[in-house]
Structure formats: C-alpha cells, structure tokens
Design a protein around this motif. Sequence first.
Motif, PDB file in Angstrom:
ATOM      1  N   ALA A 193       4.428  30.450  -0.731  1.00  0.00           N
ATOM      2  CA  ALA A 193       4.789  29.474   0.292  1.00  0.00           C
ATOM      3  C   ALA A 193       6.047  29.936   1.033  1.00  0.00           C
ATOM      4  CB  ALA A 193       5.009  28.102  -0.333  1.00  0.00           C
ATOM      5  N   ASP A 194       7.018  30.470   0.286  1.00  0.00           N
ATOM      6  CA  ASP A 194       8.234  30.982   0.920  1.00  0.00           C
ATOM      7  C   ASP A 194       7.926  32.146   1.844  1.00  0.00           C
ATOM      8  OD1 ASP A 194       9.726  29.102  -0.415  1.00  0.00           O
ATOM      9  OD2 ASP A 194      10.469  30.486  -1.959  1.00  0.00           O
ATOM     10  N   LEU A 195       7.021  33.034   1.424  1.00  0.00           N
ATOM     11  CA  LEU A 195       6.634  34.165   2.277  1.00  0.00           C
ATOM     12  C   LEU A 195       5.914  33.691   3.536  1.00  0.00           C
ATOM     13  CD1 LEU A 195       5.473  36.781  -0.381  1.00  0.00           C
ATOM     14  CD2 LEU A 195       7.524  36.862   1.040  1.00  0.00           C
ATOM     15  N   ASP A 196       5.059  32.679   3.389  1.00  0.00           N
ATOM     16  CA  ASP A 196       4.383  32.111   4.556  1.00  0.00           C
ATOM     17  C   ASP A 196       5.395  31.519   5.530  1.00  0.00           C
ATOM     18  OD1 ASP A 196       1.906  32.824   3.610  1.00  0.00           O
ATOM     19  OD2 ASP A 196       1.432  30.825   2.795  1.00  0.00           O
ATOM     20  N   ASN A 197       6.361  30.796   4.986  1.00  0.00           N
ATOM     21  CA  ASN A 197       7.402  30.227   5.837  1.00  0.00           C
ATOM     22  C   ASN A 197       8.203  31.319   6.529  1.00  0.00           C
ATOM     23  OD1 ASN A 197       6.653  27.640   5.151  1.00  0.00           O
ATOM     24  ND2 ASN A 197       8.145  27.458   3.502  1.00  0.00           N
ATOM     25  N   LEU A 198       8.500  32.384   5.811  1.00  0.00           N
ATOM     26  CA  LEU A 198       9.236  33.497   6.388  1.00  0.00           C
ATOM     27  C   LEU A 198       8.432  34.152   7.511  1.00  0.00           C
ATOM     28  CD1 LEU A 198      11.746  35.271   6.273  1.00  0.00           C
ATOM     29  CD2 LEU A 198      10.577  36.689   4.587  1.00  0.00           C
ATOM     30  N   ASP A 199       7.134  34.336   7.306  1.00  0.00           N
ATOM     31  CA  ASP A 199       6.279  34.903   8.354  1.00  0.00           C
ATOM     32  C   ASP A 199       6.272  34.007   9.589  1.00  0.00           C
ATOM     33  OD1 ASP A 199       5.640  37.104   6.838  1.00  0.00           O
ATOM     34  OD2 ASP A 199       3.724  36.288   6.129  1.00  0.00           O
ATOM     35  N   GLU A 200       6.232  32.710   9.364  1.00  0.00           N
ATOM     36  CA  GLU A 200       6.243  31.762  10.464  1.00  0.00           C
ATOM     37  C   GLU A 200       7.549  31.870  11.248  1.00  0.00           C
ATOM     38  OE1 GLU A 200       5.717  27.057  10.532  1.00  0.00           O
ATOM     39  OE2 GLU A 200       4.347  28.078   9.165  1.00  0.00           O
ATOM     40  N   ILE A 201       8.655  31.986  10.534  1.00  0.00           N
ATOM     41  CA  ILE A 201       9.957  32.125  11.185  1.00  0.00           C
ATOM     42  C   ILE A 201      10.022  33.425  11.969  1.00  0.00           C
ATOM     43  CG2 ILE A 201      12.420  32.472  10.748  1.00  0.00           C
ATOM     44  CD1 ILE A 201      12.095  30.480   8.388  1.00  0.00           C
ATOM     45  N   LYS A 202       9.487  34.505  11.378  1.00  0.00           N
ATOM     46  CA  LYS A 202       9.475  35.790  12.084  1.00  0.00           C
ATOM     47  C   LYS A 202       8.665  35.698  13.371  1.00  0.00           C
ATOM     48  CE  LYS A 202      10.096  38.902   8.147  1.00  0.00           C
ATOM     49  NZ  LYS A 202       9.432  39.917   7.304  1.00  0.00           N
ATOM     50  N   ALA A 203       7.525  35.032  13.320  1.00  0.00           N
ATOM     51  CA  ALA A 203       6.685  34.881  14.509  1.00  0.00           C
ATOM     52  C   ALA A 203       7.411  34.085  15.584  1.00  0.00           C
ATOM     53  CB  ALA A 203       5.364  34.205  14.142  1.00  0.00           C
ATOM     54  N   MET A 204       8.094  33.010  15.163  1.00  0.00           N
ATOM     55  CA  MET A 204       8.852  32.208  16.126  1.00  0.00           C
ATOM     56  C   MET A 204       9.972  33.036  16.737  1.00  0.00           C
ATOM     57  SD  MET A 204       8.835  28.470  14.211  1.00  0.00           S
ATOM     58  CE  MET A 204      10.520  28.222  14.544  1.00  0.00           C
ATOM     59  N   ASN A 205      10.643  33.845  15.924  1.00  0.00           N
ATOM     60  CA  ASN A 205      11.710  34.695  16.436  1.00  0.00           C
ATOM     61  C   ASN A 205      11.165  35.718  17.423  1.00  0.00           C
ATOM     62  OD1 ASN A 205      13.732  33.408  15.051  1.00  0.00           O
ATOM     63  ND2 ASN A 205      13.718  34.822  13.330  1.00  0.00           N
ATOM     64  N   MET A 206       9.988  36.276  17.140  1.00  0.00           N
ATOM     65  CA  MET A 206       9.382  37.241  18.068  1.00  0.00           C
ATOM     66  C   MET A 206       9.061  36.575  19.394  1.00  0.00           C
ATOM     67  SD  MET A 206       9.387  40.219  16.820  1.00  0.00           S
ATOM     68  CE  MET A 206       8.306  41.000  18.007  1.00  0.00           C
ATOM     69  N   ARG A 207       8.532  35.352  19.357  1.00  0.00           N
ATOM     70  CA  ARG A 207       8.259  34.629  20.600  1.00  0.00           C
ATOM     71  C   ARG A 207       9.547  34.378  21.361  1.00  0.00           C
ATOM     72  NH1 ARG A 207       5.437  30.066  18.064  1.00  0.00           N
ATOM     73  NH2 ARG A 207       4.547  31.328  16.457  1.00  0.00           N
ATOM     74  N   HIS A 208      10.586  34.032  20.629  1.00  0.00           N
ATOM     75  CA  HIS A 208      11.883  33.780  21.252  1.00  0.00           C
ATOM     76  C   HIS A 208      12.417  35.059  21.906  1.00  0.00           C
ATOM     77  CE1 HIS A 208      15.702  31.802  21.901  1.00  0.00           C
ATOM     78  NE2 HIS A 208      16.303  32.858  21.378  1.00  0.00           N
TER      79      HIS A 208
END
Length: 170
Positions: A37-52
Amino acid sequence: DREKTGEEVALEKENEEKSDPMKALENRVLDSQREMADLDNLDEIKAMNMRHVQLMSGKGVVSGSGGFDESAKALLDVREAANKAHNEKIDEEVNENGLTASEEAMVKSIKFGSAFKGQKAPDKQTIQRLGEDDEDEFERRRRKDEELLEKQQRELSMKIKLAAKTKEDN
C-alpha cells in the motif's frame, strides 16, 4: 495497555510470533500488505509530481501557447500562498468548517464554473471537468495506443530474432 511503550509492544509481538507460527505468518502478511500500500501511494505521488513537472515546464495542456495561462498562474499563486501560510503555522481561529478567516476569504474569492451560469464566460480560458464520454474516449485512445505499441514491440522482436537467425546461418 495504553501505558506500554513502543518497545514493550514490539517485544510482546516478537514473543507472540515465537510461540505461534501462524501469528508470525499473519503479521508478515499484514506487513507485506502495508508495504505494498505504501509503494502504491508512493507511485501515485510520483505520478502526480511528474504531471506537476510537465505543467511547470509548459508541456501540459494548459494553454495553446505552451505555457501557463493567467488563471493557472493565479491558481498556483493562491496555492503557494496557502502553503506558505500553513508552513509558517499562523495561529488563527478555526471556524466550524475547519477553515481560518483568511482561508474562508480565499475560497469565497474563487469563481467556480457555476458562478458564470447565465452570464457570458470571461475571455480567459476556463478549466472544465471531463464527462464520462470524454473519459471513455480517452480510455479508448489509450488502449489503441497501447495496442499499437505492443504491435511495434512484437515486430521489433521479430526483426531482432530474424537478424540473429540470419547471423547464425552466415
């Protein structure tokens, strides 16, 4: 139980695991699930950062000029101001909505799409939420692109195999 320290809880858990192998297995499974779950959350944060990052570099679909339009800049300025105020930990009284007076004023100052109903929309570009049809079309395009990419990968691997076989024959 509430008075136990973290060390006591960890020691008790370790003793439980030593005495009951099923409990140890259960704890390992729970730990693994938590890590996933933590890794999934981290991937989600990375994706949001890439969009940003894409938006900040002007590669996002914000305006036709390749950069930010004025409304996007204003939104970022408001967000930065809110983050700055939060980081400085300004002690203001919180109302029943959980907002400070300045946050409440900021929210009231934002003109959402419904504020323009019945009026002519301003000249500035507005951001609209995609409907289900738009999301379905986007998903169809994504699948089509994915299929094309897989086809290209298969063709490339076939060419590589053919080249390797031709090299072996020579």
